[in-house]
Design a protein around this motif. Structure first.
Motif, PDB file in Angstrom:
ATOM      1  N   LEU A   1      -6.406   0.270  -5.749  1.00  0.00           N
ATOM      2  CA  LEU A   1      -5.662   0.123  -6.994  1.00  0.00           C
ATOM      3  C   LEU A   1      -6.128  -1.121  -7.719  1.00  0.00           C
ATOM      4  O   LEU A   1      -6.332  -2.181  -7.124  1.00  0.00           O
ATOM      5  N   ASN A   2      -6.265  -1.018  -9.035  1.00  0.00           N
ATOM      6  CA  ASN A   2      -6.704  -2.174  -9.836  1.00  0.00           C
ATOM      7  C   ASN A   2      -5.538  -3.128 -10.021  1.00  0.00           C
ATOM      8  O   ASN A   2      -4.393  -2.756 -10.087  1.00  0.00           O
TER       9      ASN A   2
ATOM     10  N   ASN B   1      -9.999  -5.670   3.765  1.00  0.00           N
ATOM     11  CA  ASN B   1     -10.162  -7.023   3.226  1.00  0.00           C
ATOM     12  C   ASN B   1      -9.059  -7.381   2.231  1.00  0.00           C
ATOM     13  O   ASN B   1      -9.316  -7.892   1.136  1.00  0.00           O
ATOM     14  N   ASN B   2      -7.819  -7.057   2.631  1.00  0.00           N
ATOM     15  CA  ASN B   2      -6.626  -7.384   1.834  1.00  0.00           C
ATOM     16  C   ASN B   2      -6.553  -6.647   0.491  1.00  0.00           C
ATOM     17  O   ASN B   2      -5.780  -7.038  -0.392  1.00  0.00           O
ATOM     18  N   LYS B   3      -7.357  -5.613   0.307  1.00  0.00           N
ATOM     19  CA  LYS B   3      -7.271  -4.817  -0.912  1.00  0.00           C
ATOM     20  C   LYS B   3      -6.074  -3.880  -0.839  1.00  0.00           C
ATOM     21  O   LYS B   3      -5.707  -3.397   0.225  1.00  0.00           O
ATOM     22  N   LYS B   4      -5.463  -3.616  -1.995  1.00  0.00           N
ATOM     23  CA  LYS B   4      -4.288  -2.745  -2.057  1.00  0.00           C
ATOM     24  C   LYS B   4      -4.671  -1.411  -2.671  1.00  0.00           C
ATOM     25  O   LYS B   4      -5.522  -1.344  -3.568  1.00  0.00           O
ATOM     26  N   GLY B   5      -4.018  -0.351  -2.170  1.00  0.00           N
ATOM     27  CA  GLY B   5      -4.332   0.954  -2.722  1.00  0.00           C
ATOM     28  C   GLY B   5      -3.538   2.067  -2.070  1.00  0.00           C
ATOM     29  O   GLY B   5      -2.446   1.839  -1.515  1.00  0.00           O
TER      30      GLY B   5
ATOM     31  N   ASN C   1       0.833  -1.201   0.000  1.00  0.00           N
ATOM     32  CA  ASN C   1       0.000   0.000   0.000  1.00  0.00           C
ATOM     33  C   ASN C   1       0.874   1.259   0.000  1.00  0.00           C
ATOM     34  O   ASN C   1       2.092   1.209   0.214  1.00  0.00           O
ATOM     35  N   TYR C   2       0.197   2.407  -0.224  1.00  0.00           N
ATOM     36  CA  TYR C   2       0.883   3.701  -0.218  1.00  0.00           C
ATOM     37  C   TYR C   2       0.094   4.662   0.662  1.00  0.00           C
ATOM     38  O   TYR C   2      -1.137   4.592   0.747  1.00  0.00           O
ATOM     39  N   VAL C   3       0.824   5.585   1.295  1.00  0.00           N
ATOM     40  CA  VAL C   3       0.181   6.567   2.170  1.00  0.00           C
ATOM     41  C   VAL C   3       0.732   7.949   1.856  1.00  0.00           C
ATOM     42  O   VAL C   3       1.946   8.185   1.972  1.00  0.00           O
ATOM     43  N   TYR C   4      -0.156   8.853   1.440  1.00  0.00           N
ATOM     44  CA  TYR C   4       0.223  10.259   1.294  1.00  0.00           C
ATOM     45  C   TYR C   4       0.008  10.953   2.639  1.00  0.00           C
ATOM     46  O   TYR C   4      -1.033  10.774   3.283  1.00  0.00           O
ATOM     47  N   ILE C   5       0.994  11.745   3.033  1.00  0.00           N
ATOM     48  CA  ILE C   5       0.902  12.409   4.330  1.00  0.00           C
ATOM     49  C   ILE C   5       1.563  13.778   4.262  1.00  0.00           C
ATOM     50  O   ILE C   5       2.495  13.995   3.486  1.00  0.00           O
TER      51      ILE C   5
END
Length: 232
Positions: free
Chosen positions: A231-232, A214-218, A191-195
């Protein structure tokens, strides 16, 4: 009669001289036995609480790696020497029965590794040149050209708890026209985090957010909002 007095005087002098010789001999013998028969060397050394500094490094700093005599070095002296290591925040040396040394260590936390100057940044704002990377420490990928932003990054990064910090793989500095303190954290889980630095404590909620995905990435946006883009 005079001859007898002289002989007695000489006899007394001889006895005193003999006594002095005997006392000197006993004193030397006692010292020899103390030095060679009584073993007062350090028996065991225990280093407790250290994570980033090795046991042998601390023992060498204390100058007890050759297990000197227990009474030859003081706790204060060992503490003073050990604190010359920039990782060491606090040290408490205890000399205990049985010629045992206990060294209790509290270290400064490393914040991140700056790849641009190959230095490890500690929470004290100290930087160290290190021979190898430390596990679970994020890496700052690109240079932060604004010195005030860089110093603020260090100050604010301290507020990230260790559990979340260990999940950050890379730190990228990506300012825009609106926010010069904008960063992107690449997480080890994909995953990615903008801060932005003013909201950096929001990152501590990352694990709670993660449990709802639920284990989704984004991408988690915490800089200008609070939402997650899959993210797709």
């Amino acid at each position: 009669m005079a001859t007898v007095k002289v002989k007695r005087k000489k006899l007394r002098i001889g006895i005193v001289f003999l006594v002095l010789i005997m006392l000197s001999l006993f004193a030397y013998l006692g010292y020899y036995l103390f030095e060679n028969t009584i073993d007062d060397r350090i028996k065991n050394i225990y280093v407790i609480g250290n994570k980033y500094t090795k046991d042998y490094e601390i023992i060498e700093l204390a100058k007890i790696n050759n297990y000197p005599r227990f009474l030859s070095i003081s706790s204060n002296e060992m503490e003073r020497r050990i604190k010359t290591n920039p990782f060491i925040k606090e040290v408490d040396v205890k000399k205990k029965f049985g010629n045992q040394i206990y060294i209790y260590i509290t270290e400064y936390n490393p914040l991140f590794y700056d790849r641009n100057n190959q230095k490890l940044i500690l929470e004290t704002n100290k930087d160290l040149v290190v021979e190898k990377m430390i596990d679970d420490i994020p890496t700052l990928i690109n240079p932060v050209t604004d010195e005030s932003v860089y110093k603020n990054l260090i100050t604010k990064f301290i507020k990230i708890n260790d559990e979340v910090k260990q999940k950050i793989s890379e730190i990228n500095y990506i300012p825009n026209e609106v926010d010069k303190e904008r960063f992107l954290f690449s997480m080890k889980d994909g995953n990615y985090v903008y801060i932005t630095l003013t909201k950096i404590e929001e990152v501590n909620k990352y694990l709670d957010v993660l449990s709802t995905l639920n284990n989704k990435k984004g991408v988690l946006y915490l800089d200008s909002g609070n939402y997650f883009e899959i993210l797709n």
